[in-house]
Scaffold this motif. Structure first.
Motif, PDB file in Angstrom:
ATOM      1  N   ILE A  95       9.784  30.773  18.743  1.00  0.00           N
ATOM      2  CA  ILE A  95       9.459  32.165  19.055  1.00  0.00           C
ATOM      3  C   ILE A  95      10.712  32.924  19.458  1.00  0.00           C
ATOM      4  CG2 ILE A  95       7.114  31.502  19.731  1.00  0.00           C
ATOM      5  CD1 ILE A  95       7.845  32.459  22.593  1.00  0.00           C
ATOM      6  N   GLU A  96      11.694  32.186  19.966  1.00  0.00           N
ATOM      7  CA  GLU A  96      12.956  32.850  20.300  1.00  0.00           C
ATOM      8  C   GLU A  96      13.613  33.376  19.032  1.00  0.00           C
ATOM      9  OE1 GLU A  96      15.760  30.470  22.516  1.00  0.00           O
ATOM     10  OE2 GLU A  96      16.643  32.268  23.404  1.00  0.00           O
ATOM     11  N   SER A  97      13.594  32.540  18.004  1.00  0.00           N
ATOM     12  CA  SER A  97      14.196  33.039  16.763  1.00  0.00           C
ATOM     13  C   SER A  97      13.287  34.079  16.127  1.00  0.00           C
ATOM     14  CB  SER A  97      14.517  31.888  15.809  1.00  0.00           C
ATOM     15  OG  SER A  97      13.324  31.361  15.289  1.00  0.00           O
ATOM     16  N   GLY A  98      12.032  34.122  16.546  1.00  0.00           N
ATOM     17  CA  GLY A  98      11.145  35.186  16.088  1.00  0.00           C
ATOM     18  C   GLY A  98      11.310  36.452  16.904  1.00  0.00           C
ATOM     19  N   GLY A  99      12.210  36.422  17.890  1.00  0.00           N
ATOM     20  CA  GLY A  99      12.514  37.646  18.627  1.00  0.00           C
ATOM     21  C   GLY A  99      11.863  37.733  19.990  1.00  0.00           C
ATOM     22  N   LEU A 100      11.166  36.696  20.413  1.00  0.00           N
ATOM     23  CA  LEU A 100      10.533  36.750  21.729  1.00  0.00           C
ATOM     24  C   LEU A 100      11.292  35.873  22.720  1.00  0.00           C
ATOM     25  CD1 LEU A 100       6.720  36.412  20.878  1.00  0.00           C
ATOM     26  CD2 LEU A 100       8.086  38.484  21.161  1.00  0.00           C
ATOM     27  N   ASN A 101      11.102  36.222  23.970  1.00  0.00           N
ATOM     28  CA  ASN A 101      11.652  35.361  25.001  1.00  0.00           C
ATOM     29  C   ASN A 101      10.934  34.004  24.924  1.00  0.00           C
ATOM     30  OD1 ASN A 101      11.456  34.127  27.847  1.00  0.00           O
ATOM     31  ND2 ASN A 101      13.098  35.618  28.070  1.00  0.00           N
ATOM     32  N   PRO A 102      11.693  32.917  24.984  1.00  0.00           N
ATOM     33  CA  PRO A 102      11.064  31.604  24.783  1.00  0.00           C
ATOM     34  C   PRO A 102       9.996  31.254  25.825  1.00  0.00           C
ATOM     35  CG  PRO A 102      13.361  31.366  25.452  1.00  0.00           C
ATOM     36  CD  PRO A 102      13.149  32.807  25.125  1.00  0.00           C
ATOM     37  N   TYR A 103      10.032  31.922  26.946  1.00  0.00           N
ATOM     38  CA  TYR A 103       9.062  31.585  27.991  1.00  0.00           C
ATOM     39  C   TYR A 103       7.755  32.366  27.851  1.00  0.00           C
ATOM     40  CZ  TYR A 103      12.694  28.760  29.888  1.00  0.00           C
ATOM     41  OH  TYR A 103      13.636  27.780  30.035  1.00  0.00           O
ATOM     42  N   LEU A 104       7.643  33.135  26.783  1.00  0.00           N
ATOM     43  CA  LEU A 104       6.385  33.822  26.528  1.00  0.00           C
ATOM     44  C   LEU A 104       5.492  32.950  25.638  1.00  0.00           C
ATOM     45  CD1 LEU A 104       7.814  37.413  26.186  1.00  0.00           C
ATOM     46  CD2 LEU A 104       6.495  36.467  28.077  1.00  0.00           C
ATOM     47  N   LEU A 105       5.673  31.658  25.816  1.00  0.00           N
ATOM     48  CA  LEU A 105       4.891  30.680  25.052  1.00  0.00           C
ATOM     49  C   LEU A 105       4.038  29.846  26.000  1.00  0.00           C
ATOM     50  CD1 LEU A 105       4.551  28.857  22.344  1.00  0.00           C
ATOM     51  CD2 LEU A 105       6.164  27.366  23.525  1.00  0.00           C
ATOM     52  N   GLU A 106       2.812  29.608  25.602  1.00  0.00           N
ATOM     53  CA  GLU A 106       2.012  28.595  26.278  1.00  0.00           C
ATOM     54  C   GLU A 106       1.437  27.683  25.212  1.00  0.00           C
ATOM     55  OE1 GLU A 106       1.552  27.654  29.379  1.00  0.00           O
ATOM     56  OE2 GLU A 106       2.925  29.222  30.074  1.00  0.00           O
ATOM     57  N   MET A 107       1.225  26.437  25.598  1.00  0.00           N
ATOM     58  CA  MET A 107       0.638  25.514  24.649  1.00  0.00           C
ATOM     59  C   MET A 107      -0.688  24.981  25.181  1.00  0.00           C
ATOM     60  SD  MET A 107       3.893  23.482  23.140  1.00  0.00           S
ATOM     61  CE  MET A 107       2.896  22.605  21.943  1.00  0.00           C
ATOM     62  N   ALA A 108      -1.620  24.790  24.259  1.00  0.00           N
ATOM     63  CA  ALA A 108      -2.866  24.127  24.617  1.00  0.00           C
ATOM     64  C   ALA A 108      -2.819  22.771  23.922  1.00  0.00           C
ATOM     65  CB  ALA A 108      -4.056  24.941  24.142  1.00  0.00           C
ATOM     66  N   ASN A 109      -2.977  21.740  24.713  1.00  0.00           N
ATOM     67  CA  ASN A 109      -2.860  20.391  24.170  1.00  0.00           C
ATOM     68  C   ASN A 109      -4.221  19.960  23.610  1.00  0.00           C
ATOM     69  OD1 ASN A 109      -2.616  17.661  23.730  1.00  0.00           O
ATOM     70  ND2 ASN A 109      -1.451  17.279  25.605  1.00  0.00           N
ATOM     71  N   ILE A 110      -4.407  20.177  22.327  1.00  0.00           N
ATOM     72  CA  ILE A 110      -5.708  19.833  21.746  1.00  0.00           C
ATOM     73  C   ILE A 110      -5.631  18.557  20.897  1.00  0.00           C
ATOM     74  CG2 ILE A 110      -6.586  22.197  21.784  1.00  0.00           C
ATOM     75  CD1 ILE A 110      -6.041  22.288  18.742  1.00  0.00           C
ATOM     76  N   ARG A 111      -4.508  17.873  20.977  1.00  0.00           N
ATOM     77  CA  ARG A 111      -4.426  16.606  20.262  1.00  0.00           C
ATOM     78  C   ARG A 111      -4.568  15.436  21.252  1.00  0.00           C
ATOM     79  NH1 ARG A 111       0.837  14.731  16.857  1.00  0.00           N
ATOM     80  NH2 ARG A 111       1.460  14.000  18.933  1.00  0.00           N
ATOM     81  N   GLU A 112      -3.510  15.174  22.036  1.00  0.00           N
ATOM     82  CA  GLU A 112      -3.580  14.066  22.994  1.00  0.00           C
ATOM     83  C   GLU A 112      -4.757  14.229  23.961  1.00  0.00           C
ATOM     84  OE1 GLU A 112      -0.932  15.472  21.946  1.00  0.00           O
ATOM     85  OE2 GLU A 112       0.763  14.096  21.798  1.00  0.00           O
ATOM     86  N   HIS A 113      -5.016  15.478  24.358  1.00  0.00           N
ATOM     87  CA  HIS A 113      -6.050  15.691  25.369  1.00  0.00           C
ATOM     88  C   HIS A 113      -7.401  16.055  24.765  1.00  0.00           C
ATOM     89  CE1 HIS A 113      -2.921  16.607  28.757  1.00  0.00           C
ATOM     90  NE2 HIS A 113      -2.736  15.452  28.158  1.00  0.00           N
TER      91      HIS A 113
END
Lengths: 329, 660, 279, 299, 145
Positions: free
Chosen positions: B82-100
């Protein structure tokens, strides 16, 4: 006058409760307050209740309307108003006066508060006289007759072992009619009212206060105040409220709830400006409101001498003593 | 208006087999703030990442939720994306829908899909409250400090210096060399300790990148990684280092004799002295407590005889403050106080000595010129008893830990006795013999088999004098019977313990130590030379009992860490750290003790209150030290401290979103 | 459906009607003007100059703002981002549905001002309430005398209503507009200095002064006006307090026995002198 | 007038006359005979208002927070519990020892105001609950001591430490009974915050219950929010409560707040070893440190 | 509705506060090892169990979760050295306090689950889910909605 033995009072309440929601002074979970009448209710007729009838008309927390807000869209929906009539039995003269004060606030001056009005309109008020004032009572000092309340539909009289009823309004007459089978007509003389322990001479106080905004007395008075809202929340006349929302996802409810001029957030403005920053300003505003501003605006004091704040204040802020200090200043 | 983009990854069939990804993406469209939602086979693959970058542009997304595998796996990937997409990298959240989710609920697609939807809703609720965060940097001072000039300190200093960095070595004693200088021979090779140490000492002294600051102590340490401000107390030597040539005339003439610490008080030194002949710097100091001039005001012999006028009685302690990028702590060890074991008679019987005494006794430059003689009468001992585990592995009277080196040095001593005194008998009382180390067990076997040392498994219960002999009474637990040995000399293998002032230094710098006051490494396995304080490393026995090879290895390891740090101009700091809302902070300081990194300090701020300027204390977080654990945020009752990226508001939003 | 002030009193005055934002103008970096209509493109209500409106994003909160202008089908509010609600408002886009109720408060004494020369003094966001009266005077140009606007802000970027200040108003007949900023800056060739000094320098001779801005500006402008021999009831200003109900019930906006939401926000200096200085 | 009242008037007068402090905070008689509210005295002649009797409940240390930015010195009277409160404020770095003159009063225990009210001045009024369980009736820190050091000996601490029988009684209920019990108590909470505002452990600049922008707690008064308030407050004063009982006394709805606080005191003692708040102003707080050997229940 | 009544199709909702370094990794490992457990838990990732404010736990009950688990590294293994020692103190107390006001002990639990304890994670989740399923929905502390 129509009377009934005190012991038989539940029969009256029972009868009325068949048709109306009846609120009676009772001990409910450790506190005396107006409580819906039920057979096992613990009536509290010896003394005035700790929680005034204010919250019947102006609950501590009240839903105003609900809404749904999602992204750009908004839906607002009001709650239907109730229309069932209710009888409030046993309001003392001081608290009847407080309802007069609240009426002024919520029903006059350009706008009518519909939430208050609805509950007020469907309430039938049965006042109850006092003969033995509590240590903290000073209603007579506020010009209130403990035996004759303002604004009652029915005035009930404490006659020792009996209770007498006198219809004041048309609705009052109707109600009395409905319970007449339980009552006996007899001549009564009203018992004399006992001695008052507390007094306050408010003569000229509102006028004198006009010149006392900057008086050093406020420093003195306010120092011990804790800025809690115990006084305001047990006061039958304090009527400040806050409007807040409870949001759960897209759904929300606007609520209004009691607020108090002692709190920092009460006047705190969005940019951080605080017109009444400290104890002194807030305590001064509180007592000026009760003793000067309200009389200026509504031509009556915002204190009914019920004495609840005197009893409940953790630091014994005593409005009668403050009135004395103002007089002596 | 915030515009969240939601991207649901199938992970091939890893997720899609158990979770209806299309449905989750569809559900997410109705979540507040979601402007775009889609699913894709492999989000982490290049086309997946391109999909995200494209969507950011096309749909003007300003924050992103990726529902895929564990963030522990791909959070860095998607942050970069997302940083290379122009956003601050910390504007990301992940939902763990595989392991969890998909992997643990493979058989209930409906409920797994429901769960995945809820996890995405929590992530959306959180990301709506994410703030852009920036990595900041702190400058690195390209200078290292090594505290302690023993073998570990020397090795660390040399390694750092050889990598091209300036390093200061602070040594408390007048000379570097430490404990190794006292030792005669080293196991298992039996080569001469001095022969291998002295060249190192010379090398470090002559190294252009190394400054030796001997006879000095650390007074104060402030600052943090990259920027430690260390105040060093240079104790008054009373000798002008520049003028002194080290000729030694002064200590030859000095009239005050003092028992030599270096020689374990078995020999005298003078009040003006160098601790040992090979001392570096080979320039004396005056021990003012024992100097006649300082005690009585009369004498001054040394000053008179000094050919270069180097003796200066007026010298005072000097405080210097220097900034360092990194610190290596190599303060070494002390020996256990054997007098705790009254039954061994240490201190009462002159011929009961410790291992380190023994080292001096067999050293050619020691008090007996290398002849093993009894301290009491100078006789050559015939029967020598060694007792191991004195103070170690004894929770009651000593330390619970194994002192690690004693088995080997006792074997070494036993060998040396047998070698030097041909008709001697050597008895070793032991609990266990522990010889893990290259060549160690072979050495031990030689000691018993070749040199005939008699090992007796058992504790010694009492030692008492009988004539000029010492009767050592104990039990042979293997044979299950009492034994009594008539000994001429008893050597106690005393435990290595932490320096008496170890805790003080740790508190000063701000890292932790264990109940034995050995310094605590950041991780027992994976960070054995780091401390919890960034930029502070450990070497040698200050961290725990160690022999020379281990100390040297650890020193080199610490040096590598230092070099890694100093090789950078500046160091990026993690932006997920705590921050103080000064308007709320009451300055109670409850946050300070809960911070494991000493990252919170109190500072004074000025503010206007009712037209008056007042000053008050508030907490402040050092971004160089804070590691973002958030302990302080819970210690703070008024929530004046908040952890960025895991703020109170964010966590509450997640909890609320879960319950819709 | 436009709701008149009278109608509002018959419906629940505490429940907003639904409106939508039809236009957003970025005035300064932290001030935006919002144009608000009802869902069927009507004016939500018909405010008098100086009156207030309660605007809400119900999930965030409700706030009282001065209405800076009204159009045929909308009302305008200029809002500075200073807190939770206003920050949220600054994030919304055209089309956002909002709650709106009002109008509240007394408004400017328009009739009293009729036929008089009026001096408008504004500072920063303080021009917002004043603008409603300026726009009223311009729309009814014949009813008023000479109009003079003296307006200042911290910097050029902080000037609100730039189009009005530099393009629209200077073309109005018998209207002068004087703009100043606190400190010199590149690209500004206008006046530099504080508003009170500028007023003194300009020495206009109006009959009524409308004064609105930060407390510090008011404090220093008043002596200047007094020097100009103004009667206290010819100096008119507006006050701000925290408000919740907007209808004089909830208590918090009292200054003495006045409720700013009901009896204000417009006060003459004469009235203010009778009120405790708690604002 | 009691001996002690005379002495406190004398010492207050002396302190003001000598300029040792600009203001003396003590107690005076209130509206009713069983009330002795705080009095703020800044003129020597006003010291005659000061009293000491069995109703001097108010913990005056809390007022020191009002004088944080006051330049001069403030003198306050402290009972045992008040002195613990003072130590607590020191521990929270909210007061400057140098700027406070402490006048200690060895306290023999105060009387229950509510019982006094109902029994009348001639009734046999029992001691307040907190005083029956008091372990520190004598001030732990003071500059002056009313009655001198010997007075300390006369005041003996309660023989036995509080037995927590009231806490145990609640513990013995079933979970549903307990929930019922507390719901009833906190259903009548007005959230007037008298308990917080009177509490010397509450020294935050901005309480989280006032932080509406973060939304820890809703403004609505209902069972759920009131219990959030009760539990959160209990956790916030855990290890910091000096058992002065002011919260419970201040509560206009007579909620047994100390029954919550005492539960935490009991548990802290059981779990982490004996700890009394406000004894050592330099000491570590139970929730401000840990022991590696703390009980392990989460394996 | 009585406290004991369990509505049809009701599924417990359990919130797990998991520290990033141990328990979250443990849950990941359970996933990698394909260890199945009921889909009733929702993991909320925090850097350290020491970040979990007791107020979050009460809030979760207010908003309607049926159970809360706070889980972190074993004492001594905290990525942040000491965080979980504070967690332990805090939640030893909190656990007792919650029980004292009538919350059933099963509703709030704390556990140490390391990054290598995938099976333990599974076992703990199984156990808590079953316990809470048996108890029915939590109505204590809940707000009225």
């Amino acid at each position: 006058m129509k009377t009934i033995a005190k012991a038989k009072l539940p029969l009256v309440l029972e009868l009325l409760a068949k048709e109306y929601k009846v609120l009676v002074p009772a001990k409910f979970e450790g506190v005396t307050r107006f409580t819906p009448y039920q057979q096992d209710v613990e009536l509290a007729l010896e003394e005035n209740v700790i929680m005034p009838p204010k919250d019947i008309f102006f609950p501590q927390t009240e839903k105003m309307y609900k809404f749904k807000a999602k992204d750009k869209s908004l839906e607002i929906e009001e709650y239907p108003l109730e229309d069932a009539m209710q009888i409030i039995f046993g309001i003392r003269s001081c608290d009847m006066k407080s309802i007069d004060c609240l009426d002024q606030v919520f029903l006059t001056k350009s706008y009518v508060d519909p939430y208050y009005k609805n509950k007020r309109d469907r309430s039938i008020l049965v006042a109850l006289s006092c003969i033995e004032p509590m240590d903290s009572c000073f209603c007579t000092s506020m010009g209130i007759d403990p035996q004759k309340a303002v604004g009652a539909d029915i005035q009930a009289y404490d006659l020792g072992d009996k209770i007498g009823f006198e219809a004041i309004s048309d609705v009052g007459k109707e109600i009395l009619e409905k319970i007449s089978s339980l009552l006996t007509e007899e001549e009564v003389t009203l018992p004399a009212v006992g001695e008052f322990n507390l007094n306050a001479d408010v003569e000229g106080v509102p006028e004198k206060l006009k010149e006392m905004f900057d008086h050093p007395i406020w420093d003195d008075i306010s120092r011990k105040c804790l800025n809690c809202s115990a006084c305001a929340y047990v006061c039958p006349t304090c009527h400040c409220f806050d409007i807040a929302n409870e949001v759960r996802g897209e759904d929300g409810v606007k609520i209004r709830c009691w607020d108090c001029c002692m709190f920092d957030e009460y006047t705190m403005m969005a940019g951080g400006h605080q017109p009444r920053p400290g104890k002194k300003e807030r305590v001064r505003n509180r007592f000026l409101h009760k003793l000067r501003y309200f009389p200026e605006r509504y031509d009556m004091l915002l204190c009914t001498g019920c004495g609840r704040c005197v009893v409940k204040c953790p630091v014994n802020m005593d409005i009668t003593s403050i009135i004395r200090q103002i007089k002596n200043a | 208006m915030k515009r969240v983009g939601v991207f649901i990854c199938h992970c091939g069939s890893n997720i899609a087999a158990a979770v209806d990804c299309e449905k989750v993406a569809e559900n997410a469209k109705s979540f507040p703030g979601v402007a775009f939602s889609t699913d894709y086979k492999y989000m982490c693959a290049e086309p997946g990442q391109d999909l995200i970058k494209k969507a950011i542009k096309e749909h003007k997304l300003d924050r992103i939720v990726v529902a895929s595998c564990s963030p522990r796996m791909h959070e860095p990937t998607f942050r970069r994306c997302i940083e290379s997409g122009g956003l601050n990298p910390y504007l990301l959240e992940m939902a763990n829908i595989r392991e969890h989710c998909s992997w643990v609920h493979p058989d209930d697609k409906e409920r797994a899909t429901f769960k995945a939807t809820e996890l995405v809703r929590m992530a959306v609720a959180k990301v709506l409250k994410n703030e852009p965060l920036d990595k900041s940097t702190i400058p690195i001072t390209k200078r290292a400090l090594v505290i302690g000039g023993g073998i570990a300190g020397i090795q660390a200093a040399l390694d750092i210096a050889n990598a091209g960095h300036i390093v200061d070595v602070v040594e408390k004693e007048p000379s570097i060399g430490g404990r190794m200088a006292q030792i005669d021979k080293t196991f298992p090779t039996l080569d001469c300790s001095a022969c291998i140490l002295t060249p190192k000492m010379v090398e470090v002294a002559n190294h252009p990148n190394v400054n030796l600051i001997t006879y000095s102590e650390i007074e104060k340490v402030e600052g943090y990684v990259g920027n430690f401000d260390v105040t060093i107390r240079k104790k008054a030597r009373s000798v002008d280092m520049k003028a002194c040539t080290g000729c030694g005339t002064c200590y030859q003439k000095c009239p005050s004799k003092v028992p030599s610490e270096f020689e374990m008080e078995m020999m005298d030194r003078k009040a003006i002295y160098t601790p040992f002949p090979q001392a570096i710097p080979n320039k004396p100091v005056i021990d003012r407590e024992n100097c006649r001039y300082f005690k009585t005001g009369k004498c001054g012999v040394c000053q008179k005889v000094c050919p270069t006028n180097a003796v200066d009685f007026t010298q005072e302690d000097e405080l210097v403050t220097e900034r360092y990028g990194a610190i290596v702590v190599a303060t070494g060890f002390d020996l256990f106080d054997e007098s705790v074991y009254g039954e061994y008679g240490y201190g009462k019987y002159k011929d009961v000595i410790t291992g380190l005494h023994f080292e001096r006794l067999i050293n050619a430059s020691g008090p007996t010129m290398g002849k093993i003689k009894r301290p009491s009468d100078g006789k050559i001992p015939k029967n020598v008893v060694f007792i191991k585990c004195v103070g170690s592995r004894d929770e009651v009277k000593g330390k619970a830990y194994c002192s690690k080196t004693c088995c080997m040095y006792t074997a070494k001593h036993a060998t040396l006795v047998r070698e030097k005194i041909k008709d001697s008998n050597v008895y070793v009382f032991y609990m266990d013999v522990r010889t893990p180390g290259k060549g160690y067990d072979e050495f031990y076997t030689r000691t018993t088999d070749q040199f005939g040392a008699k090992y007796i498994r058992g504790r010694v219960s009492k030692i008492y004098e009988k004539g000029d002999k010492l009767i050592v009474r104990g039990e042979d637990t293997l044979l299950g019977r009492p034994v009594e040995v008539e000994a001429d000399m008893v050597v106690l293998a005393t435990a290595m313990v932490a320096k008496s002032d170890a805790a003080k230094l740790a508190q000063m710098i701000g890292f932790s130590y264990d109940q034995n006051h050995f310094y605590t490494e950041a991780h027992p396995k994976l960070a054995p030379v780091e401390t919890h304080t960034a930029g502070v490393y450990l070497a040698g026995a200050c961290q725990g009992p160690k022999d020379i090879p281990d100390s040297v290895a650890q020193a080199s390891a610490a040096a590598v860490k230092v070099c890694g740090l100093l090789s950078k101009e500046e160091m990026p700091t993690e932006p997920i750290i705590s921050a103080v809302d000064e308007a709320i902070c009451a300055g109670c300081g409850m946050c300070v003790p809960v911070c494991p990194y000493k990252a919170i300090d109190m500072k004074v701020i000025q503010e206007r209150v009712h037209g008056k300027t007042i000053s008050r204390k508030v907490a402040t977080v050092n971004s160089g030290l804070c590691q973002g654990c958030g302990a302080c945020t819970v210690a703070c009752r008024s929530a004046a401290l908040n952890l960025k990226h895991f703020t109170n508001e964010q966590i509450l939003a997640e909890v609320d979103a879960l319950c819709l | 459906m436009a709701v008149t002030a009278e109608q509002v009193k018959t419906i629940n005055p505490l429940v907003p009607i639904k409106g939508k934002v039809i236009k957003i103008v970025q005035e300064t970096p932290d001030v935006k003007t919002f144009h608000i209509s009802t869902m069927d493109d009507q004016k939500p209500f018909d405010p008098m100059p100086g009156q207030l409106g309660m605007l809400s994003l119900p999930a965030v909160g409700e706030g009282m703002f001065s209405i800076t202008n009204k159009g045929e089908n909308h009302i305008e509010m200029a809002i500075k981002a200073v807190g939770q609600l206003t920050n949220a408002l600054h994030e919304i886009e055209v089309g956002q549905e909002v709650g709106i109720r009002g109008p509240y408060g007394n408004g400017f004494p328009v009739d009293y001002c009729k036929g008089k020369d009026i001096l408008f003094i504004g500072g920063g966001i303080g021009l917002a309430p004043v603008r409603s009266l300026i726009m009223h005077c311009i729309k009814n140009r014949d009813e008023f005398g000479k109009l003079t606007v003296v307006y200042g802000a911290r910097s050029k970027a902080d000037l609100c209503f730039k189009e009005d200040l530099f393009e629209n108003w200077p073309q109005v007949p018998n209207m002068d507009v004087f703009v100043t900023i606190d400190r010199e800056e590149e690209g500004w060739d206008g006046h530099v200095g504080f508003v009170p000094a500028y007023v003194e320098e300009l020495a206009p001779k109006p009959q009524v002064t409308i004064l609105c801005g930060p407390p510090i500006m008011i404090k220093f402008t008043l002596p200047t006006l007094q020097k100009m021999n103004f009667a206290d009831n010819d100096i008119i200003t507006t006050l701000e307090m925290r408000m919740k109900c907007g209808i004089g019930k909830c208590g918090r906006c009292n200054i003495g026995s006045c409720y700013v939401c009901l009896d204000g926000p417009v006060f003459t200096m004469e009235q203010l002198k009778d009120l405790p200085p708690e604002y | 007038m009691s001996e002690i009242t005379k002495k406190i008037q004398e010492i207050a007068r002396e302190i003001l006359e000598k300029g040792e402090a600009e203001i003396v905070i003590g107690w005076e008689k209130g509206t009713f005979w069983y009330l002795s509210p705080p009095a703020f005295i800044d003129k020597p002649e006003d010291t005659q208002r000061l009293v000491w009797d069995e109703f001097c409940h108010n913990n005056l240390s809390k007022y020191l927070l009002d004088y944080k930015n006051h330049e001069g010195k403030v003198a306050i009277f402290v009972k045992g519990c008040d002195s613990r409160a003072f130590n607590r404020l020191l521990q929270d770095k909210q007061v400057d020892r140098e700027k406070v003159v402490l006048i200690g009063i060895p306290c023999t225990g105060l009387k229950d105001q509510d019982k006094a009210k109902s029994l009348g001045p001639n009734g046999d009024i029992p001691k307040a609950q907190k005083c029956m369980e008091c372990k520190y009736p004598t001030p732990l820190v003071y500059d002056y001591l009313i009655g001198g050091e010997e007075a300390l000996n006369e005041v003996a601490a309660t023989k036995e430490a509080p037995d927590f029988s009231d806490v145990k009684a609640v513990e013995e209920m079933t979970p549903d009974e307990r929930y019922d019990f507390w719901t009833k108590q906190y259903d009548r909470c007005l959230r007037c915050y008298a308990c917080r505002n009177v509490c010397p452990a509450c020294s935050c600049r901005e309480c989280i219950f006032d932080q509406t922008r973060i939304g820890w707690i809703g403004k609505a008064n209902n069972s759920s929010e009131n219990q959030f308030f009760a539990l959160t407050r209990a956790m916030h004063v855990a290890g910091r409560c000096v058992e002065c009982g002011e919260c419970e006394r201040a509560c206009p709805m007579d909620i047994p707040i100390m029954l919550l606080n005492k539960k935490l005191i009991k548990d802290i003692n059981e779990l982490f070893g004996k700890y009394d708040a406000g004894i050592d102003p330099e000491g570590k707080l139970p929730l401000g440190h840990f022991d590696k050997n703390d009980p392990e229940e989460f394996m | 509705m009585s406290v004991k009544e369990i509505p049809q199709n009701w599924e417990p909702k359990i919130l797990v506060f998991a520290c990033n370094w141990c328990t979250y990794a443990g849950a990941d490992l359970a996933g990698l090892s394909r260890l199945q457990y009921p889909p009733n838990i929702r993991i909320l990732r925090v850097p350290c169990s020491g970040r979990v404010n007791p107020q979050f736990v009460i809030r979760a009950f207010q908003r309607g979760v049926d159970g809360v688990l706070v889980a972190g590294c074993h004492p001594g293994d905290c990525h942040y050295v000491t965080g979980n020692y504070f967690t332990r103190r805090r939640y030893l107390l909190m656990q007792r306090l919650l029980q004292y006001v009538g919350i059933d002990p099963e509703r709030f639990q704390a556990r140490w689950i390391s990054g290598s304890e995938g099976p333990k994670f599974q076992q703990v989740v199984n156990q808590i889910t079953e316990e809470i399923r048996a108890m029915g929905p939590n109505r204590k502390l809940r707000d009225a909605q």
